[in-house]
Design an enzyme around this catalytic site. Structure first.
Site, PDB file in Angstrom:
ATOM      1  N   PRO A   8       0.915  -1.462  -0.011  1.00  0.00           N
ATOM      2  CG  PRO A   8      -0.199  -1.453   2.445  1.00  0.00           C
ATOM      3  CD  PRO A   8       0.175  -2.004   1.602  1.00  0.00           C
ATOM      4  CG  ASN A   9      -0.340   4.547   1.237  1.00  0.00           C
ATOM      5  OD1 ASN A   9      -1.420   5.209   0.662  1.00  0.00           O
ATOM      6  ND2 ASN A   9      -0.492   3.470   2.505  1.00  0.00           N
ATOM      7  NE  ARG A  64       3.735   6.570   1.209  1.00  0.00           N
ATOM      8  CZ  ARG A  64       3.557   5.047   1.790  1.00  0.00           C
ATOM      9  NH1 ARG A  64       4.848   4.785   1.987  1.00  0.00           N
ATOM     10  NH2 ARG A  64       3.616   5.531   3.467  1.00  0.00           N
ATOM     11  CE1 TYR A  97       8.817   5.454   2.679  1.00  0.00           C
ATOM     12  CE2 TYR A  97       6.704   7.170   2.935  1.00  0.00           C
ATOM     13  CZ  TYR A  97       7.357   5.780   3.815  1.00  0.00           C
ATOM     14  OH  TYR A  97       7.157   5.674   4.689  1.00  0.00           O
ATOM     15  CG  ASN A 119       8.201  -2.102   0.814  1.00  0.00           C
ATOM     16  OD1 ASN A 119       7.719  -1.400   1.161  1.00  0.00           O
ATOM     17  ND2 ASN A 119       8.951  -0.272   0.206  1.00  0.00           N
ATOM     18  CB  ALA A 167       1.072   0.575   6.471  1.00  0.00           C
ATOM     19  CG  HIS A 197       4.245  -1.725  10.482  1.00  0.00           C
ATOM     20  ND1 HIS A 197       6.080  -1.790  10.223  1.00  0.00           N
ATOM     21  CD2 HIS A 197       4.887  -0.502   9.725  1.00  0.00           C
ATOM     22  CE1 HIS A 197       6.809  -1.602   9.713  1.00  0.00           C
ATOM     23  NE2 HIS A 197       5.937  -0.132   8.920  1.00  0.00           N
ATOM     24  CG  ASP A 242      -0.925 -17.130   8.648  1.00  0.00           C
ATOM     25  OD1 ASP A 242       0.348 -16.644   9.853  1.00  0.00           O
ATOM     26  OD2 ASP A 242      -1.760 -16.552   9.834  1.00  0.00           O
ATOM     27  CD  GLU A 255       9.979  -6.998   6.608  1.00  0.00           C
ATOM     28  OE1 GLU A 255      11.177  -8.407   6.913  1.00  0.00           O
ATOM     29  OE2 GLU A 255      10.260  -6.328   6.911  1.00  0.00           O
ATOM     30  CG  HIS A 287      10.382  -1.811   5.471  1.00  0.00           C
ATOM     31  ND1 HIS A 287       9.330  -2.103   5.259  1.00  0.00           N
ATOM     32  CD2 HIS A 287      10.732  -3.138   6.418  1.00  0.00           C
ATOM     33  CE1 HIS A 287       9.391  -2.692   5.463  1.00  0.00           C
ATOM     34  NE2 HIS A 287       9.680  -3.816   5.827  1.00  0.00           N
ATOM     35  CB  SER A 328      12.261   4.928   5.376  1.00  0.00           C
ATOM     36  OG  SER A 328      10.983   3.719   5.795  1.00  0.00           O
ATOM     37  NE  ARG A 330       9.469   6.457   8.664  1.00  0.00           N
ATOM     38  CZ  ARG A 330       8.847   6.259   8.370  1.00  0.00           C
ATOM     39  NH1 ARG A 330       9.221   5.664   7.110  1.00  0.00           N
ATOM     40  NH2 ARG A 330       7.675   6.846   8.346  1.00  0.00           N
ATOM     41  NE  ARG A 341       6.622   4.869  10.304  1.00  0.00           N
ATOM     42  CZ  ARG A 341       5.709   5.069   9.433  1.00  0.00           C
ATOM     43  NH1 ARG A 341       4.889   3.897   8.824  1.00  0.00           N
ATOM     44  NH2 ARG A 341       4.596   6.347   8.984  1.00  0.00           N
TER      45      ARG A 341
END
Ligand code: DQA
Length: 154
Positions: free
Chosen positions: A10-11, A18, A23, A79, A82, A85, A92, A104, A106, A108, A113, A117
């Site tokens: 998302p986002n 953004r 970012y 990635n 959100a 978290h 699963d 995985e 990220h 940032s 932060r 997070r």
């Protein structure tokens, strides 16, 4: 040619505009183009997929779990935004497909932060984690995935 998945949650479609202080200015389209070229250089065919919907991300992980089992895919760079978290379902799903290497990423440094997070539901089931390198992290993760692939196919 074996496939490699670039999966964004998302986002991340808003990358480039953004919170650029967090970012950067590189767009998702730029990231996907760079990733596709880097994958080609490593001899892989990239598929890039972004969704703001948790279920769509789960479906993609299931699909790549199947492709990994048949030897058609090498893994995924992911990635989860959100959902990192919040989503036990993502943990699963990765556990459920059993074996698919997921790196995985990220953009940032999430550990520098807000406290919320700092926890990731994905990290315990990730094959590796790349955090805080900006969008270069996607390419570092791809390289890591290639090394895992080379190691497992020796
Ligand atoms: C992020 C970090 C997350 O905490 C955040 O919700 C994002 C982006 C990153 O790439 O730094 O959406 O995953």
């Amino acid at each position: 040619m074996k496939k490699v998945l670039l999966l964004n949650g998302p986002n991340l479609n808003l990358l480039g505009t953004r919170e650029p202080n967090q970012y950067g200015h590189t767009t998702l389209a730029d990231v996907e183009a760079l990733f596709t070229q880097a994958a080609q250089r490593l001899g892989f065919e990239a598929e890039c997929f972004q969704s703001n919907w948790e279920g769509a991300l789960l479906d993609k992980i299931h699909e790549y779990g199947r492709l990994y089992k048949t030897g058609e895919a090498v893994g995924a760079v992911f990635n989860p935004g959100a959902f990192t978290h919040t989503s036990i379902a993502l943990q699963d799903a990765i556990k459920g497909v059993d074996g698919l290497p997921v790196i995985e990423v990220h953009v940032s440094n999430v550990h520098a932060r807000e406290e919320f997070r700092h926890h990731s539901w994905v990290s315990p089931v990730a094959a590796g984690i790349v955090v805080g390198f900006g969008v270069d992290g996607y390419l570092l993760a791809l390289e890591g995935l290639q090394r895992i692939h080379a190691r497992t196919t020796l």
